[in-house]
Design a protein around this motif. Structure first.
Motif, mmCIF file in Angstrom:
data_model
loop_
_atom_site.group_PDB
_atom_site.id
_atom_site.type_symbol
_atom_site.label_atom_id
_atom_site.label_comp_id
_atom_site.label_asym_id
_atom_site.label_seq_id
_atom_site.Cartn_x
_atom_site.Cartn_y
_atom_site.Cartn_z
ATOM 1 N N VAL A 13 -16.744 -22.510 13.985
ATOM 2 C CA VAL A 13 -16.808 -22.466 15.453
ATOM 3 C C VAL A 13 -15.906 -23.540 16.047
ATOM 4 O O VAL A 13 -16.091 -24.724 15.783
ATOM 5 C CB VAL A 13 -18.255 -22.728 15.939
ATOM 6 C CG1 VAL A 13 -18.310 -22.755 17.459
ATOM 7 C CG2 VAL A 13 -19.205 -21.677 15.394
ATOM 8 N N TYR A 14 -14.916 -23.119 16.795
ATOM 9 C CA TYR A 14 -14.047 -24.087 17.468
ATOM 10 C C TYR A 14 -13.937 -23.668 18.928
ATOM 11 O O TYR A 14 -13.265 -22.687 19.243
ATOM 12 C CB TYR A 14 -12.681 -24.125 16.778
ATOM 13 C CG TYR A 14 -11.694 -25.083 17.393
ATOM 14 C CD1 TYR A 14 -12.091 -26.361 17.805
ATOM 15 C CD2 TYR A 14 -10.367 -24.731 17.560
ATOM 16 C CE1 TYR A 14 -11.186 -27.238 18.364
ATOM 17 C CE2 TYR A 14 -9.448 -25.605 18.117
ATOM 18 C CZ TYR A 14 -9.869 -26.856 18.521
ATOM 19 O OH TYR A 14 -8.961 -27.719 19.071
ATOM 20 N N ASP A 45 -16.152 -27.089 14.264
ATOM 21 C CA ASP A 45 -14.884 -27.669 13.835
ATOM 22 C C ASP A 45 -14.265 -28.502 14.966
ATOM 23 O O ASP A 45 -13.183 -28.203 15.451
ATOM 24 C CB ASP A 45 -13.946 -26.527 13.412
ATOM 25 C CG ASP A 45 -12.671 -27.023 12.756
ATOM 26 O OD1 ASP A 45 -12.634 -28.191 12.351
ATOM 27 O OD2 ASP A 45 -11.711 -26.238 12.663
ATOM 28 N N ASN A 74 -11.268 -31.624 14.757
ATOM 29 C CA ASN A 74 -10.814 -30.303 14.366
ATOM 30 C C ASN A 74 -10.005 -30.390 13.065
ATOM 31 O O ASN A 74 -8.917 -30.956 13.035
ATOM 32 C CB ASN A 74 -9.958 -29.713 15.494
ATOM 33 C CG ASN A 74 -9.419 -28.355 15.136
ATOM 34 O OD1 ASN A 74 -8.218 -28.170 15.022
ATOM 35 N ND2 ASN A 74 -10.291 -27.396 14.929
ATOM 36 N N ALA A 80 -13.171 -26.030 7.692
ATOM 37 C CA ALA A 80 -14.479 -25.704 8.260
ATOM 38 C C ALA A 80 -15.248 -24.786 7.309
ATOM 39 O O ALA A 80 -16.446 -24.987 7.054
ATOM 40 C CB ALA A 80 -14.305 -25.036 9.620
ATOM 41 N N ALA A 98 -16.689 -16.449 15.042
ATOM 42 C CA ALA A 98 -17.723 -16.597 16.071
ATOM 43 C C ALA A 98 -17.361 -15.912 17.377
ATOM 44 O O ALA A 98 -18.150 -15.887 18.307
ATOM 45 C CB ALA A 98 -17.966 -18.075 16.328
ATOM 46 N N GLN A 101 -15.303 -10.724 17.138
ATOM 47 C CA GLN A 101 -14.352 -9.673 16.722
ATOM 48 C C GLN A 101 -14.879 -8.910 15.502
ATOM 49 O O GLN A 101 -14.604 -7.733 15.341
ATOM 50 C CB GLN A 101 -12.980 -10.272 16.442
ATOM 51 C CG GLN A 101 -12.303 -10.797 17.705
ATOM 52 C CD GLN A 101 -10.794 -10.889 17.574
ATOM 53 O OE1 GLN A 101 -10.250 -11.935 17.282
ATOM 54 N NE2 GLN A 101 -10.105 -9.789 17.783
ATOM 55 N N LYS A 135 0.911 -10.063 17.366
ATOM 56 C CA LYS A 135 0.058 -10.486 16.261
ATOM 57 C C LYS A 135 -0.111 -9.363 15.236
ATOM 58 O O LYS A 135 -0.107 -9.600 14.038
ATOM 59 C CB LYS A 135 -1.301 -10.872 16.837
ATOM 60 C CG LYS A 135 -2.174 -11.602 15.855
ATOM 61 C CD LYS A 135 -3.392 -12.026 16.588
ATOM 62 C CE LYS A 135 -4.134 -13.125 15.954
ATOM 63 N NZ LYS A 135 -5.029 -13.706 16.940
ATOM 64 N N ARG A 203 -11.717 -9.767 21.211
ATOM 65 C CA ARG A 203 -12.402 -11.034 21.352
ATOM 66 C C ARG A 203 -13.385 -10.907 22.517
ATOM 67 O O ARG A 203 -13.018 -10.440 23.593
ATOM 68 C CB ARG A 203 -11.357 -12.093 21.660
ATOM 69 C CG ARG A 203 -11.771 -13.475 21.323
ATOM 70 C CD ARG A 203 -10.590 -14.424 21.528
ATOM 71 N NE ARG A 203 -10.580 -15.426 20.466
ATOM 72 C CZ ARG A 203 -11.479 -16.391 20.368
ATOM 73 N NH1 ARG A 203 -12.446 -16.490 21.246
ATOM 74 N NH2 ARG A 203 -11.424 -17.251 19.388
ATOM 75 N N THR A 207 -10.481 -17.812 24.221
ATOM 76 C CA THR A 207 -9.114 -17.450 23.828
ATOM 77 C C THR A 207 -8.895 -17.713 22.352
ATOM 78 O O THR A 207 -9.620 -18.502 21.744
ATOM 79 C CB THR A 207 -8.086 -18.293 24.606
ATOM 80 O OG1 THR A 207 -8.485 -19.666 24.482
ATOM 81 C CG2 THR A 207 -8.039 -17.916 26.064
ATOM 82 N N SER A 208 -7.869 -17.058 21.787
ATOM 83 C CA SER A 208 -7.532 -17.240 20.383
ATOM 84 C C SER A 208 -7.154 -18.701 20.132
ATOM 85 O O SER A 208 -6.552 -19.347 20.979
ATOM 86 C CB SER A 208 -6.378 -16.333 19.993
ATOM 87 O OG SER A 208 -5.941 -16.652 18.699
ATOM 88 N N TYR A 210 -5.154 -19.645 17.844
ATOM 89 C CA TYR A 210 -3.869 -19.713 17.171
ATOM 90 C C TYR A 210 -2.780 -19.128 18.056
ATOM 91 O O TYR A 210 -2.988 -18.154 18.752
ATOM 92 C CB TYR A 210 -3.899 -18.911 15.877
ATOM 93 C CG TYR A 210 -4.861 -19.435 14.871
ATOM 94 C CD1 TYR A 210 -4.534 -20.519 14.070
ATOM 95 C CD2 TYR A 210 -6.113 -18.856 14.714
ATOM 96 C CE1 TYR A 210 -5.419 -21.011 13.142
ATOM 97 C CE2 TYR A 210 -7.012 -19.335 13.784
ATOM 98 C CZ TYR A 210 -6.659 -20.411 12.997
ATOM 99 O OH TYR A 210 -7.532 -20.889 12.083
HETATM 100 N N1 UDP Z 1 -11.598 -21.666 14.195
HETATM 101 C C1 UDP Z 1 -12.000 -22.880 13.644
HETATM 102 N N2 UDP Z 1 -11.102 -23.907 13.603
HETATM 103 C C2 UDP Z 1 -9.824 -23.789 14.066
HETATM 104 C C3 UDP Z 1 -9.407 -22.529 14.578
HETATM 105 C C4 UDP Z 1 -10.312 -21.486 14.630
HETATM 106 O O1 UDP Z 1 -13.142 -23.025 13.223
HETATM 107 O O2 UDP Z 1 -9.068 -24.757 13.999
HETATM 108 C C5 UDP Z 1 -12.563 -20.544 14.246
HETATM 109 C C6 UDP Z 1 -12.732 -19.907 15.612
HETATM 110 O O3 UDP Z 1 -13.716 -20.566 16.370
HETATM 111 C C7 UDP Z 1 -13.149 -18.483 15.247
HETATM 112 C C8 UDP Z 1 -12.377 -18.230 13.958
HETATM 113 O O4 UDP Z 1 -12.053 -19.511 13.421
HETATM 114 O O5 UDP Z 1 -14.541 -18.397 14.971
HETATM 115 C C9 UDP Z 1 -11.133 -17.412 14.189
HETATM 116 O O6 UDP Z 1 -10.357 -17.960 15.239
HETATM 117 P P1 UDP Z 1 -9.645 -17.064 16.332
HETATM 118 O O7 UDP Z 1 -10.570 -15.969 16.774
HETATM 119 O O8 UDP Z 1 -9.099 -17.948 17.389
HETATM 120 O O9 UDP Z 1 -8.453 -16.435 15.501
HETATM 121 P P2 UDP Z 1 -7.796 -14.998 15.745
HETATM 122 O O10 UDP Z 1 -8.906 -13.980 15.742
HETATM 123 O O11 UDP Z 1 -7.129 -15.104 17.068
HETATM 124 O O12 UDP Z 1 -6.864 -14.837 14.582
#
Ligand code: UDP
Ligand code: MG
Length: 329
Positions: A13-14, A45, A74, A80, A98, A101, A135, A203, A207-208, A210
């Protein structure tokens, strides 16, 4: 169902304050429906948006089932996950994002696939991926490259939704962005790796974490490291020595040719670019062979603490606690 099994859901969780309440409710319901003893391990995290306090609240609501690790800052998703695996008690571990998705109700699909196909790791393949176009494209390129170079035939290497046996995570080096390579590394260690199609939702909030533009080149570099680790870590000399030998040979041939030219015709060769190229090639080649040797020596010293194989089971009494034949005698 399985006897006696404990499933740990590990969730990094971040800054997910907006997604957390709904996600948690959905996860609890999904785990409840599974009829296996389970727990939830949240890893905060380094959030700064109040997620930490929210997780504390969730923990207080059900202290034994909802366990929380709060990291000092972080450290990234890989770290994490590693922190979560360290306190998780289950024999089976399922990782989910978290942000909602991944669909918690589909943990059952992963479990069923693991059972049916006798796998050690099951990834959730996001067949219809809901993300921005950039992406999806970078991810497609990355998946194709990984498939080609590793020989592991999966559609989706990057999925955050995975079910793993404890043995798998115990051997996983999880730092940097290595969580992306868990299937590849597990495959290399001889674990049975598979996948099953799952739903992928947008989502739910927030926000993402990354930026895909910076992520793609980084992931490609990580892929290089993983390829090196899985293909050449045992014999660095094969890689460095191979390239080095080729360069040295090229350099040697060039220099031999120029020497013959000089001796036979007396032509001046001092100003020729070919001379510089030959010298450079020979020098770099020899250096690379040396680097390969150093790598091999390091590998040799490290081998005293490591075994060069991985055993699934041993059919000999007293050798292996997981041995089904053991203890029957
Ligand atoms: N997350 C984390 N530390 C980080 C980046 C992301 O714990 O430094 C967690 C974030 O909270 C989420 C999961 O990793 O639960 C995936 O992140 P995100 O949804 O932003 O990635 P995406 O789906 O955009 O690839
Ligand atoms: Mg996400």
């Amino acid at each position: 169902m399985r006897t006696p099994v404990t499933l740990s859901a590990v969730v990094p969780v971040y800054n997910e304050i907006e997604s957390l309440p709904a996600f948690h409710a959905e996860l609890v319901e999904a785990l409840h429906a599974l009829e296996v003893s389970s727990e939830i391990v949240y890893v905060d995290d380094g959030s700064s948006d109040g997620s930490t306090e929210e997780l504390e609240k969730l923990h207080l609501g059900d202290p034994d089932t909802v366990r929380v690790v709060v990291l000092r800052r972080n450290f990234g998703k890989s770290a994490a996950l590693a922190a979560g695996f360290d306190i998780a008690r289950g024999d089976l571990l399922v990782t989910l994002d978290a942000d909602g998705q991944d669909v918690p109700a589909e943990i059952g699909t992963l479990l069923a696939t693991m059972d049916r196909e006798d796998l050690d790791l099951v990834g959730g393949w996001r067949a219809a991926r809901i993300d921005r176009r950039a992406k999806r494209w970078t991810s497609r390129g990355y998946n194709a490259a990984t498939r080609t170079f590793t020989g592991l035939d999966l559609h989706d290497f990057n999925t955050g939704f995975k079910l793993l046996k404890r043995e798998v995570v115990e051997e996983m080096p999880l730092y940097g962005e290595f969580h992306r390579f868990v299937p590849v590394l597990a495959h290399d260690l001889g674990f049975r790796v598979g996948e099953v199609a799952v739903t992928h939702r947008p989502r739910q909030a927030g926000t993402s974490k990354y930026l895909s533009l910076t992520r793609f080149p980084k992931t490609m570099l990580d892929l290089l490291t993983v390829l090196f680790l899985t293909r050449f870590a045992d014999r660095p000399l094969y890689l460095f020595g191979g390239v080095g030998a080729l360069l040295s040979a090229v350099g040697f041939v060039i220099l031999a040719y120029l020497s013959v030219l000089k001796l036979a015709t007396g032509a001046g060769i001092g100003q020729r670019p070919l001379l510089q190229f030959g010298i450079l090639s020979l020098l770099v080649g020899v250096q690379l062979i040396g680097t390969g040797f150093i790598g091999d020596v390091l590998r040799h010293s490290a081998s005293r603490e490591q075994v060069p194989y991985r055993t699934r089971r041993t059919l000999a009494p007293g050798q292996d606690p997981t041995d089904p034949l053991d203890g029957d005698a």
